[in-house]
Design a protein around this motif. Structure first.
Motif, PDB file in Angstrom:
ATOM      1  N   HIS A  82       0.854  -1.188   0.000  1.00  0.00           N
ATOM      2  CA  HIS A  82       0.000   0.000   0.000  1.00  0.00           C
ATOM      3  C   HIS A  82       0.891   1.239   0.000  1.00  0.00           C
ATOM      4  CE1 HIS A  82      -3.215   2.631   2.089  1.00  0.00           C
ATOM      5  NE2 HIS A  82      -3.648   2.368   0.879  1.00  0.00           N
TER       6      HIS A  82
ATOM      7  N   ARG B 110       4.132   0.288   2.244  1.00  0.00           N
ATOM      8  CA  ARG B 110       4.070  -0.561   3.438  1.00  0.00           C
ATOM      9  C   ARG B 110       3.195  -1.772   3.132  1.00  0.00           C
ATOM     10  NH1 ARG B 110       0.614  -0.415   8.050  1.00  0.00           N
ATOM     11  NH2 ARG B 110      -0.666   0.912   6.749  1.00  0.00           N
TER      12      ARG B 110
ATOM     13  N   THR C 110       0.342  -3.924   4.346  1.00  0.00           N
ATOM     14  CA  THR C 110      -0.695  -3.779   5.375  1.00  0.00           C
ATOM     15  C   THR C 110      -0.945  -5.078   6.132  1.00  0.00           C
ATOM     16  OG1 THR C 110      -2.436  -4.251   3.767  1.00  0.00           O
ATOM     17  CG2 THR C 110      -1.887  -1.937   4.117  1.00  0.00           C
TER      18      THR C 110
ATOM     19  N   THR D 290       1.598  -7.045   7.321  1.00  0.00           N
ATOM     20  CA  THR D 290       2.670  -7.273   8.299  1.00  0.00           C
ATOM     21  C   THR D 290       3.194  -5.989   8.924  1.00  0.00           C
ATOM     22  OG1 THR D 290       4.322  -7.078   6.567  1.00  0.00           O
ATOM     23  CG2 THR D 290       3.455  -9.283   6.992  1.00  0.00           C
ATOM     24  N   HIS D 291       2.801  -4.822   8.392  1.00  0.00           N
ATOM     25  CA  HIS D 291       3.328  -3.513   8.794  1.00  0.00           C
ATOM     26  C   HIS D 291       4.793  -3.329   8.371  1.00  0.00           C
ATOM     27  CE1 HIS D 291       0.109  -3.334  12.224  1.00  0.00           C
ATOM     28  NE2 HIS D 291      -0.427  -3.190  11.029  1.00  0.00           N
TER      29      HIS D 291
END
Lengths: 416, 95
Positions: B53, B71, B73, B75-76
Motif C-alpha cells: 500500500h 508498506r 498492510t 505485516t506492517h
C-alpha cells in the motif's frame, strides 16, 4: 435439544453424557436459495432471522475460518444505544431491544447484562453536548439520565474526580446499556439457525462470485462452486477484498483496533465507564478481568496486531480517569481488523449486482449492532427493501451527500 | 513501527500522522458536472489492499514534510519512503 434448568440438573446427575454438539457440520450443498458470506455475529444473525422471521429455507452460511473467530470474538462486548443522529439512533435502539429478548428467543445464555453505560463529562460544554445527546436518545425511545458529580461519585467512588486537568463533572448514563458474552452470541445464533435448517459451513472461503448479465448466480469457494440467486456479504474487516471480487470499490479502509484484558480482580467496576477527555473505556467481565480499549491505530492494516503508541495512549487514558487500575497487570492484548467507513456509519444495502447484498462498514461498533444488523439485513435480502430503521445506510449516500457523520470528521476514516 | 524518513533516517511512528492512500495526491479537477463521478471516487472510494500500500504520512512532530510510504498492510513491514513532493513533481505536478 432445549436448554433449561431441568435439563442442566438432569445432565449434572447423569455425568453430562447427554450433551450434543450445538450445530451440525454439513458438507456444502450444490445450491441454496440464500448464501450468507461470513460466519461472524452479523452473518449468523442474518441467517437466523432469514429463517426465523422471514420464513426462508435452503440457507447456507460460508465461513473461511472457524465460526466466531473474527471480530465477534475480538470485541469488548459492550451494548448501548447512545448515538445521536436520526439515521443511527433508532437502529441502535432497535438493536438494544432485540438484545433484551435475545436469550429467550434463541434459548441460549448469552449473559446479557444491563449493568449500565456511563459516559463521563469534564466540562460545561461537554455536559451540554451530553444533555443534547441524551435528549436525542430519549426521542428514539431509549433511556438516558444526565448525572451530576455526586451521582457519579456514588456509582464509582474510585474515579479521579479532582484531576487537575480533567475534573469529573458528571456523566450521561444509559442504564439499559451493558455487556454481553460475545462468543455466546455467535454460538447461540449458530445453534438457533442450525435448528431451523441453516447449513453452517466452516473452512469454506469464498474465492469469487459468478455473475452473468448483472445478476449473481453463485459463489466459487475453496470447497467448490455453490449456486444461489441471492448472496449476502457480512465480512466486516475484509469487505473491500470480498467485494473487489465482484468488481466493486468501497468507501472503506481497513484498520486495526486493539483491546486489552487485565488479570482477574474482585468486583470493582459496576458497569461500562468511558473517559470523556481521552479515548478510554472499561468494563469488568464476570470472570473479573478489566476489559478495556481506546482508539484505532489509525493506518490501513490487516495485521490483527497494533503498535505501542496506542497501547500507551490507552494506558494514559485509564490512569487519568481511574488511577486505581495502575497496579493491575495486563493479561492479554490483541487486535481486530475493522471496516472504517468514510462517515463512521455502516452500510446495509443492495449493490449494483442484482441479488448481491452488502453489510459492511461497522467501524469499531459492530458488536452492539449484531441482532439488528442481522434482522435488517435479513429483511433486505428477503423483501428487497431496506428495513425502516436502516433506510439511511445506503451505499450511495456518500455521492448523494447524505452521510451520517456522528463525529463530523468528513471522509477521513481514522478520525471517526 | 519506524518510518525511514528520506532526509532524517529512521523515525518513530508517534512523530507522524496518517492521511491515507497516496492516490489522494492526484485530486481530479472536477469542474464540470460530468466529473462528479471521478470526484466522488477520489474523495470516498479506496482500493484498501491487503498487501503493498502506498500511503501518505505527515511528519507532524518533525520536519513537517509529507511522505509517500510503501508498506505491507498485512505485516506492517515498511518497504520504502519518499518525499511526497518528489512523487508529485515526478508525476508532472507543479508542487
Amino acid at each position: 435439544m432445549r436448554f433449561s434448568a431441568f435439563r442442566l440438573i438432569r445432565e449434572g446427575l447423569t455425568g453430562n453424557r447427554g450433551w450434543k454438539p450445538l450445530w451440525r457440520d454439513p458438507a456444502p450443498g450444490p445450491a441454496y436459495d440464500h448464501i450468507i458470506v461470513g460466519g461472524g455475529g452479523h452473518g449468523l444473525a442474518t441467517a437466523y432471522y432469514l429463517a426465523a422471521r422471514y420464513g426462508m429455507r435452503r440457507i447456507a452460511v460460508l465461513e473461511k475460518g472457524w465460526l466466531g473467530g473474527g471480530n465477534v470474538g475480538r470485541n469488548t462486548t459492550i451494548i448501548r444505544s447512545n448515538y445521536m443522529l436520526p439515521g443511527n439512533q433508532p437502529f441502535y435502539e432497535f438493536s438494544l431491544k432485540l438484545w433484551e429478548g435475545l436469550e429467550q428467543e434463541i434459548n441460549f445464555n448469552a449473559m446479557v447484562s444491563q449493568r449500565g453505560v456511563l459516559n463521563l463529562y469534564h466540562s460545561d460544554a461537554q455536559r451540554d453536548a451530553y444533555r443534547r445527546r441524551g435528549n436525542a436518545m430519549i426521542l428514539s425511545g431509549a433511556d438516558a439520565r444526565l448525572l451530576g458529580r455526586e451521582d457519579v461519585r456514588r456509582m464509582a467512588p474510585f474515579l479521579d474526580f479532582d484531576n487537575a486537568r480533567f475534573p469529573i463533572r458528571g456523566g450521561l448514563l444509559q442504564p439499559r446499556g451493558g455487556t454481553v458474552r460475545h462468543d455466546a452470541v455467535a454460538w447461540g445464533y449458530a445453534r438457533a439457525a442450525d435448528r431451523l435448517g441453516v447449513d453452517i459451513i466452516q473452512n469454506c472461503e469464498v474465492t469469487g462470485f459468478r455473475i452473468a448479465r448483472g445478476r449473481v448466480e453463485g459463489v466459487e469457494t475453496s470447497r467448490g462452486y455453490i449456486a444461489a440467486p441471492s448472496v449476502g456479504v457480512a465480512v466486516a474487516g475484509a469487505s473491500s477484498q470480498v467485494m473487489a471480487m465482484a468488481g466493486m470499490r468501497l468507501p472503506i479502509e481497513s484498520h486495526v483496533l486493539q483491546a486489552f484484558v487485565s488479570e482477574a480482580l474482585k468486583p470493582a467496576i459496576p458497569g461500562v465507564i468511558t473517559f470523556g477527555a481521552g479515548h478510554f473505556y472499561v468494563s469488568q467481565s464476570d470472570k473479573g478481568g478489566l476489559v478495556f480499549g481506546g482508539d484505532i491505530d489509525g493506518y490501513n492494516s490487516y495485521a490483527r496486531r497494533g503498535n505501542l503508541p496506542v497501547v500507551e495512549d490507552v494506558a494514559e487514558g485509564g490512569m487519568a480517569v481511574m488511577p486505581m487500575i495502575g497496579r493491575a497487570r495486563l493479561l492479554r492484548m490483541w487486535g481486530g481488523i475493522v471496516d472504517m467507513s468514510m462517515d463512521g456509519s455502516p452500510i446495509i444495502d443492495r449493490t449494483p449486482v442484482e441479488g448481491l447484498f452488502l453489510n459492511a462498514g461497522w467501524c469499531y461498533g459492530g458488536f452492539k449492532a449484531t441482532p439488528a444488523s442481522g434482522h435488517v439485513f435479513a429483511h433486505l435480502i428477503a423483501t428487497g427493501q431496506p428495513h425502516a430503521t436502516a433506510s439511511a445506510y445506503r451505499l450511495d449516500r456518500f455521492e448523494r451527500g447524505l452521510v451520517i457523520d456522528e463525529k463530523g470528521m468528513g471522509a477521513q476514516p481514522n478520525l471517526h | 513501527m519506524r518510518i525511514p524518513h528520506p532526509l532524517l533516517g529512521l523515525r518513530d511512528l508517534r512523530e507522524f500522522t496518517y492521511l491515507g492512500d497516496a492516490a489522494l495526491i492526484d485530486r481530479p479537477e472536477a469542474t464540470a458536472d460530468e466529473d462528479k463521478a471521478a470526484l466522488n471516487a477520489h474523495v470516498f472510494l479506496r482500493d484498501n489492499p491487503a498487501g503493498t500500500h502506498r500511503e501518505l504520512w505527515y511528519h507532524e512532530y518533525g520536519d513537517r514534510s509529507w511522505l509517500v510510504v510503501t508498506r505491507d498492510t498485512r505485516t506492517h513491514e515498511i518497504l520504502g519512503a519518499e518525499l511526497a513532493r518528489d512523487v508529485a513533481l515526478a508525476a508532472g505536478r507543479d508542487r
